[in-house]
Motif scaffolding. Structure first.
Motif: not given
Length: 301
Positions: A186-207
């Motif tokens: 579910k989207l809300e489940s993905a949101e819970a994971l996303l917070k710790r799964a990515i880091e910013p690179v300029g205006q974008l993100y990498k895993f």
């Protein structure tokens, strides 16, 4: 059901290769529950479930090495399941007290092995949507190891020659939601994971995920070996296993192990409506089972 409203914090456990990051819920004076996520997830996997669990425990949700905010294992070598036992050992040394293990998928598999090796450290074991590591049959093992070696070399070459892809936050969220080994979450489940799964690179993100994890190596064993091993070296603490009924692949390939567990006096196996991530997608279905198991004195099943 009691709702967990205690404080949330971040801690860092030192290890020889860097640090193991963890998100904590509650007070460290309370009984410790070590929460370990599945492969390619992170500590956020438990956010939605813990909010439904008793607040009388200290929940420490770890990012396994190469996941979330934790350091990667040293470079170049393949990732083996045994490597992750070092994380449980580091937690044992750091907290200096016994704990309950609550593991989802791969985290539960390693938790079972740790309870088998270090029974004096583990009070209870909760395994969510998992039973044991995937079997490697005697016929398949040469091809299995050959594939692991060749795939590892390709990943190492790619890491040395290519830059990691970048995504918008929405693109990254959709990848977390859809790029699963079993089924979408579910989207809300993905949101819970996303917070710790990515880091910013300029205006974008990498895993932040260590790409070697996609080619991790399991112990060379089949279900027969596992059952014989547990028969001769049983895990004696109370165990709760919660399986999603829609996870047909696991229920089929692990059928003999599940039947073996159901015959064990200290193991309770419960199937609930849901898929491999039912604890994250539908925590209200899993929380009552976990809460009851936690609150029973002496681990009565």
């Amino acid at each position: 059901m009691e709702t967990n409203t205690k404080k949330i914090d971040e801690i860092s456990i030192p290890v020889p290769w860097g640090h193991v990051a963890a998100k904590t819920w509650g007070e460290d004076k309370d009984p410790l529950i070590l929460c370990i996520h599945g492969l390619m997830d992170n500590a956020g996997s438990f956010d939605r479930l813990i909010s439904h669990l008793p607040s009388s425990y200290y929940y420490v949700c770890i990012d396994l090495p190469g996941h979330g905010k934790s350091s990667h294992f040293p470079p170049h070598l393949p990732i083996h399941t045994v490597n992750y036992l070092l994380v449980y050992k580091a937690a044992t040394n750091y907290f200096k007290k016994k704990f309950i293990i609550m593991g989802h998928s791969y985290g539960g598999q390693i938790g079972f092995l740790y309870a088998q090796l270090y029974p004096q450290c583990v009070v209870k074991l909760i395994m969510l949507e998992t039973v044991t590591t995937l079997p490697v049959t005697t016929e398949y093992f040469p091809k299995y190891l050959e594939e692991m070696i060749e795939n590892h070399l390709k990943i190492i070459d790619s890491l040395a020659t290519k830059q990691p892809p970048l995504y918008t936050r929405e693109e990254a969220l959709q990848r977390v939601k859809s790029n699963r080994n079993y089924s979408e979450i579910k989207l809300e489940s993905a949101e819970a994971l996303l917070k710790r799964a990515i880091e910013p690179v300029g205006q974008l993100y990498k895993f932040t995920l260590d790409q070697r994890i996609k080619n991790y190596v399991n112990p060379l064993k089949d279900n027969r070996y596992f059952i014989e091993s547990v028969t001769k070296n049983p895990v004696k603490c109370p165990i709760l296993i919660v399986l999603g009924k829609e996870n047909g692949f696991q229920l089929t390939i692990m059928d003999s192990v599940i039947k073996f567990f159901k015959k064990s006096k200290n193991i309770k196996v419960v199937e609930v409506d849901g898929n491999h991530d039912v604890h994250n997608d539908y925590p209200e279905r899993v929380a009552p089972l976990v809460s009851k198991f936690l609150l029973f004195q002496k681990g009565n099943l």
